[in-house]
Structures are given as C-alpha cells and as structure tokens.
Design a protein around this motif. Structure first.
Motif, PDB file in Angstrom:
ATOM      1  N   THR A 220       8.012 -14.916  15.378  1.00 35.76           N
ATOM      2  CA  THR A 220       8.900 -14.774  14.223  1.00 35.76           C
ATOM      3  C   THR A 220       8.878 -13.323  13.769  1.00 35.76           C
ATOM      4  O   THR A 220       7.812 -12.737  13.611  1.00 35.76           O
ATOM      5  CB  THR A 220       8.456 -15.682  13.067  1.00 35.76           C
ATOM      6  OG1 THR A 220       8.490 -17.048  13.495  1.00 35.76           O
ATOM      7  CG2 THR A 220       9.372 -15.512  11.863  1.00 35.76           C
ATOM      8  N   ILE A 221      10.057 -12.764  13.557  1.00 31.68           N
ATOM      9  CA  ILE A 221      10.185 -11.394  13.058  1.00 31.68           C
ATOM     10  C   ILE A 221      11.004 -11.445  11.779  1.00 31.68           C
ATOM     11  O   ILE A 221      12.156 -11.893  11.787  1.00 31.68           O
ATOM     12  CB  ILE A 221      10.857 -10.466  14.081  1.00 31.68           C
ATOM     13  CG1 ILE A 221      10.046 -10.429  15.374  1.00 31.68           C
ATOM     14  CG2 ILE A 221      11.014  -9.052  13.509  1.00 31.68           C
ATOM     15  CD1 ILE A 221      10.674  -9.597  16.474  1.00 31.68           C
ATOM     16  N   PHE A 250       4.480  -2.269   7.074  1.00 26.15           N
ATOM     17  CA  PHE A 250       3.262  -2.781   7.693  1.00 26.15           C
ATOM     18  C   PHE A 250       3.499  -4.154   8.311  1.00 26.15           C
ATOM     19  O   PHE A 250       3.057  -4.434   9.432  1.00 26.15           O
ATOM     20  CB  PHE A 250       2.147  -2.850   6.646  1.00 26.15           C
ATOM     21  CG  PHE A 250       0.944  -3.628   7.098  1.00 26.15           C
ATOM     22  CD1 PHE A 250       0.022  -3.072   7.972  1.00 26.15           C
ATOM     23  CD2 PHE A 250       0.745  -4.927   6.652  1.00 26.15           C
ATOM     24  CE1 PHE A 250      -1.082  -3.801   8.387  1.00 26.15           C
ATOM     25  CE2 PHE A 250      -0.356  -5.651   7.067  1.00 26.15           C
ATOM     26  CZ  PHE A 250      -1.272  -5.090   7.936  1.00 26.15           C
ATOM     27  N   HIS A 251       4.185  -5.039   7.583  1.00 26.02           N
ATOM     28  CA  HIS A 251       4.414  -6.393   8.081  1.00 26.02           C
ATOM     29  C   HIS A 251       5.254  -6.377   9.354  1.00 26.02           C
ATOM     30  O   HIS A 251       4.982  -7.126  10.303  1.00 26.02           O
ATOM     31  CB  HIS A 251       5.106  -7.240   7.009  1.00 26.02           C
ATOM     32  CG  HIS A 251       4.264  -7.502   5.811  1.00 26.02           C
ATOM     33  ND1 HIS A 251       3.099  -8.233   5.868  1.00 26.02           N
ATOM     34  CD2 HIS A 251       4.411  -7.129   4.518  1.00 26.02           C
ATOM     35  CE1 HIS A 251       2.566  -8.303   4.662  1.00 26.02           C
ATOM     36  NE2 HIS A 251       3.334  -7.636   3.824  1.00 26.02           N
ATOM     37  N   PHE A 252       6.263  -5.507   9.383  1.00 23.27           N
ATOM     38  CA  PHE A 252       7.119  -5.439  10.562  1.00 23.27           C
ATOM     39  C   PHE A 252       6.341  -4.936  11.774  1.00 23.27           C
ATOM     40  O   PHE A 252       6.439  -5.511  12.869  1.00 23.27           O
ATOM     41  CB  PHE A 252       8.304  -4.522  10.275  1.00 23.27           C
ATOM     42  CG  PHE A 252       9.254  -4.367  11.430  1.00 23.27           C
ATOM     43  CD1 PHE A 252      10.106  -5.389  11.794  1.00 23.27           C
ATOM     44  CD2 PHE A 252       9.276  -3.188  12.165  1.00 23.27           C
ATOM     45  CE1 PHE A 252      10.979  -5.250  12.865  1.00 23.27           C
ATOM     46  CE2 PHE A 252      10.141  -3.028  13.236  1.00 23.27           C
ATOM     47  CZ  PHE A 252      10.993  -4.064  13.587  1.00 23.27           C
ATOM     48  N   ASP A 441      15.034 -11.649  12.269  1.00 21.81           N
ATOM     49  CA  ASP A 441      15.701 -11.282  11.003  1.00 21.81           C
ATOM     50  C   ASP A 441      15.549 -12.396   9.966  1.00 21.81           C
ATOM     51  O   ASP A 441      16.514 -12.795   9.311  1.00 21.81           O
ATOM     52  CB  ASP A 441      17.177 -10.978  11.259  1.00 21.81           C
ATOM     53  CG  ASP A 441      17.811 -10.203  10.113  1.00 21.81           C
ATOM     54  OD1 ASP A 441      17.074  -9.517   9.380  1.00 21.81           O
ATOM     55  OD2 ASP A 441      19.041 -10.304   9.927  1.00 21.81           O
ATOM     56  N   VAL A 442      14.337 -12.878   9.806  1.00 21.87           N
ATOM     57  CA  VAL A 442      14.077 -14.027   8.939  1.00 21.87           C
ATOM     58  C   VAL A 442      13.857 -13.554   7.500  1.00 21.87           C
ATOM     59  O   VAL A 442      12.999 -12.705   7.240  1.00 21.87           O
ATOM     60  CB  VAL A 442      12.840 -14.806   9.426  1.00 21.87           C
ATOM     61  CG1 VAL A 442      12.522 -15.964   8.480  1.00 21.87           C
ATOM     62  CG2 VAL A 442      13.080 -15.310  10.841  1.00 21.87           C
ATOM     63  N   GLY A 458       4.688 -17.146  15.159  1.00 24.65           N
ATOM     64  CA  GLY A 458       4.990 -15.733  15.152  1.00 24.65           C
ATOM     65  C   GLY A 458       3.736 -14.879  15.199  1.00 24.65           C
ATOM     66  O   GLY A 458       3.807 -13.683  15.390  1.00 24.65           O
ATOM     67  N   TYR A 459       2.570 -15.500  15.052  1.00 25.57           N
ATOM     68  CA  TYR A 459       1.335 -14.739  15.075  1.00 25.57           C
ATOM     69  C   TYR A 459       0.357 -15.349  16.066  1.00 25.57           C
ATOM     70  O   TYR A 459       0.096 -14.822  17.122  1.00 25.57           O
ATOM     71  CB  TYR A 459       0.740 -14.674  13.667  1.00 25.57           C
ATOM     72  CG  TYR A 459       1.661 -14.016  12.720  1.00 25.57           C
ATOM     73  CD1 TYR A 459       2.458 -14.769  11.882  1.00 25.57           C
ATOM     74  CD2 TYR A 459       1.773 -12.640  12.678  1.00 25.57           C
ATOM     75  CE1 TYR A 459       3.332 -14.146  11.002  1.00 25.57           C
ATOM     76  CE2 TYR A 459       2.644 -12.028  11.812  1.00 25.57           C
ATOM     77  CZ  TYR A 459       3.427 -12.778  10.979  1.00 25.57           C
ATOM     78  OH  TYR A 459       4.296 -12.174  10.113  1.00 25.57           O
TER      79      TYR A 459
END
Length: 487
Positions: A220-221, A250-252, A441-442, A458-459
C-alpha cells in the motif's frame, strides 16, 4: 446478510466520496444554477402581485355617548361582527360592481374586528392597485345606505381613509427563493453523486480490495503531494515524485523502501530478475511506482535496470528529467546496440524512450525485446519494466511471457473491480507470476485501518511462504540481503 452489509460499508472511504464531489464541483454548481433559473422562471410566470387598500372604521351606537360605548364594548363588537358579515355579503359587491360598470367586483372584500375594540378594518384586495382603491372608496360611500336598512342605531365613523397601495400585499422574497432553489438543486445533485459513488464498484479501502479483487494485496502506498507549496503547485515544478526528492515525506519513503524489500524477497524466493509493473488504465501511478522500486533496489548497491516499456506514452524520461541518447524503440529494432545508460544521481541504469509509437504491439512482437532482456539478465541484478496499461493494450501480454513476475498498480477509487479482475485474469495467463496488487495513492482518515498501518498490509504482509504480519523494516532488509547472498 447483515455481516455482508457491514462489510460492504467498510469498503467505503469518506475521503473518496468527498474527492468525487470535488471533481464534480462544476456539475454540482450547474445543478444549483439550473434550479435557480427554474425558480426564477416560475416566479416570473406564476407569481401574481396583489394590492390591498384598507380603511379603519369605529362602530358606535347613535344614542350613546363615547364613554358609554367604551363601557359597552362587547355590544359594539357584536355589532361590528354582524357588520363584517354584511360587508362580505353579495349586497356590497353588487353595489360596487354596478357603480364601477363591471359585471363582477374586481377584488376580494374582507372585514375584521380588532381584538377587544370596536374598530372595524375594511380591506379590498385586487390585482390592480387602482381597482382596490376605487372599490374600497365605493364601499365606504355606500355603507350608510346599506346599514340604514339593517341597523337603525349604528354609526360608523371613518378613522383612517384609504389610499392607493404602492406595493404588493403578497410580496415575494425573490433573492431568498433563488438561494433556496440553488441550494436544493445542488443538494439533489450531491445526493445523486453520492449514491453513484456508494454504488460504484471501485476499490476505496484495503478491505474492499481484499473482498473485490482476485489478487493479493502486495503493498500500500499512501497519497503524497509532489508539489506541497502554492508556488510549486502553480508552476507544477515537480513532474513526478521520486523517493529521493527532498519533498518526499518520511511515510512515503518508508513505504517505498519496504516495497523494495518485498520485491527483493520475491526475487530471492523464485530466483526472479525481471519485474513487470503495469496497471489497468492510465493515470494510476504505475510509472512512478516502477521508478521508485528501481531506485529503492539500486540503493541496496545492486545493478538495477529500469526499462520504460510503455511505448505508447513514455513517462520515465520526464520523471528523471533525462533525455536518452538512444531511443528504446531503436534498440528493440536492432538499429542501435543493446546498452543501458547510467544515471549517476540515482546509481541506476536506464533504457528510456521519448517518442510515442502507435505500433507498439508490432514492435514487441519480434525477438528484439527478448534479446534486450537476455542481455539485461546477464548484466543486471534486477530489471524493472514500466509497461503500458494492461487493460488497454494487448502487447502487455507479450511482456508477461518475457518477465519473471508482475505487479499490478491499482489506484484508490480508480477503475471498477470488474475491470481489475479482468486484467488479473489476463495477467495470470502469462508466464510471469502475478505477485499481487500495489494499492496506490491511498487517502485515509486518521485512526482508520488504512492510515499508515505499520505492521499490516503494505508493510509486513507478503504472499506465499516466509512472510508474516508485523515484520520490522530493518530486520526485513537484513533478511532480504542475507537471502540474496545465499542465492
């Protein structure tokens, strides 16, 4: 049945609904304006102004003094009530119509008694102010004649003379009506758009993707602004969003590097080198995802080749701001030697194109691309191919036979789940293994399951064996490097 309904509602994202309303703002505005115009036309055609002329009379008894009339107020009020009935009868109407020279009275006659008084208010309402005034004047000139035959002991004294009314007695607040009509029309359109959005088959949440799409959720991005200031937005300074750019949050960057870790795992598990990145339709972010995967793998000190295989609409040269010395199409056709350009700023090798090719299917039908990939497999550790949208172009199926694995980029609230599943079926028919979907693009609300949910999809989540939930990013990278070293 109830659990299924709750689960379906869990697949809706309020931010997606609001975003749809924002995209359809002009449609909402048009609906409001149409409703306001309809209200204006209705007012102009249906509204009939009415004018009211009025006079006030005092009712008293002839043989009584003023003080006795006041003391006997109840009796005077009863007389006034009786006179009101007389005034509203056809007798007065016939007299007024005869003197005006018309067949019927051009107005409505009413009479009312003021509470706790002996005051009688006479009113005539008509479409024309002059008709209302003249009718009332005639009534006042003839009430003595009529009252003598009914009440011999009544005196009516005129306290307030009538005048020609200057404004309608039934005014319409046109501004208020138009505003309410506009809001009502806009609200109806908003309701329609929300119903369409709720009933749409798009993927808005990770739970919705699991339920609707016949493929694993690979990563997940979340949404990331590439131009974060008003100045850069107006200038559109950044054409793309690469993980190495200073504006990347940072999250991206964490999400991209963890995506690279999972790709490295997939490569080591199946001895894979060539990864095809595609989407169902345009504008789902596949080129940005492919570029960032390549960068994240290159930062592991691996030789990574990024191939812009979307010959219909090349985009990688724009993302990197690099014009290639040789067009990829010329290399595939054998008109140029098979060689990759080194992009020192990213420690990355590239084969880009800048020209759109309408005959991309014919270009990829030969063995030119196969020769390119045979060379790349010998020279590179990873090859990332940014392919054309699989839901639009058939030549992607040819590339899936040349690649080792495929990743499908699915943009939040983009195409319908039915089209996504059709594309999944087509990709599964190729030789390359479909690793899953990258939910791209969530946008999510705070405290929702999709809001930077470290340790979830996503992780830490993977496909197949050896992947679990909640894997730490640093230990994950070390395990991937150890696995690659053993292979």
């Amino acid at each position: 049945m109830e659990e299924q309904r709750i689960f379906e509602w869990a697949g809706l994202n309020p931010l997606c609904l609001l975003q749809r309303l924002g995209r359809d703002f002009l449609l909402i505005l048009a609906a409001g304006l149409i409703a306001a115009m309809a209200a204006l036309i209705g007012i102009q055609n249906l509204y009939q102004p009415q004018y009211t002329a009025s006079a006030t009379l005092a009712v008293s008894v002839k043989s009584s003094s003023y003080s006795s009339v006041i003391s006997n107020l109840n009796m005077s009020s009863e007389i006034a009530d009786t006179f009101t009935q007389l005034f509203e009868s056809n007798m007065f109407g016939a007299i007024a119509a005869n003197q005006l020279g018309v067949s019927s009275l051009p107005g409505t006659l009413t009479a009312s008694v003021l509470p706790d008084t002996n005051l009688l208010v006479l009113q005539v309402t008509a479409d024309d102010p002059e008709d209302a005034f003249r009718t009332l004047k005639i009534m006042l000139e003839n009430y003595d004649t009529v009252s003598e035959h009914v009440f011999q002991n009544i005196v009516l004294r005129e306290l307030d003379s009538p005048s020609v009314p200057q404004s309608p007695s039934n005014p319409v607040n046109e501004s208020k009506i138009l505003k309410m009509a506009f809001l009502a029309g806009a609200a109806v359109m908003v309701g329609i758009l929300l119903l369409v959005a709720v009933g749409s088959d798009t993927v808005q949440t990770t739970s919705g993707l699991r339920r609707k799409v016949d493929a694993h959720l690979f990563a997940t991005i979340h949404h990331e602004e590439k131009n974060k200031t008003l100045r850069t937005k107006l200038k559109r300074a950044n054409k793309g969003l690469l993980v190495t750019m200073p504006v990347a949050s940072f999250h991206f960057t964490e999400e991209i590097y963890k995506l690279g870790t999972k790709v490295a795992y997939a490569a080591s598990e199946g001895r894979r080198k060539v990864f095809l990145v595609t989407s169902v339709a345009e504008n789902e972010g596949k080129s940005t995802v492919a570029a960032n995967i390549a960068i994240s793998l290159a930062e592991r000190k691996k030789k990574v080749l990024l191939i812009d295989g979307d010959l219909h609409k090349p985009a990688q040269y724009k993302l990197f701001g690099h014009t290639p010395k040789q067009e990829l199409s010329r290399i595939i056709q054998g008109e140029a030697p098979v060689a990759a350009e080194y992009l020192a700023s990213w420690d990355l090798y590239a084969m880009f194109g800048t020209q759109e090719d309408c005959d991309a299917a014919g270009l990829l039908d030969g063995d030119g691309m196969e020769k390119v990939l045979d060379w790349a497999r010998k020279e590179m550790d990873y090859i990332i191919i940014d392919a054309a949208p699989a839901g639009l172009f058939a030549e992607v199926e040819q590339l899936t036979d040349l690649a080792d694995a495929t990743l499908l980029v699915v943009r939040q609230d983009g195409v319908s789940a039915r089209h996504i599943n059709d594309t999944v079926d087509r990709l599964n028919q190729g030789k390359a293994k479909l690793l899953g979907c990258i939910f791209n693009d969530v946008r999510s609300l705070p405290f929702s399951n999709d809001h930077y949910s470290y340790g979830y999809e996503g992780y830490g989540y993977g496909y197949g064996k050896g992947y679990g939930y909640g894997t730490d990013s640093r230990s994950t990278e070390r395990q991937a490097e150890d696995t690659n070293g053993r292979s």
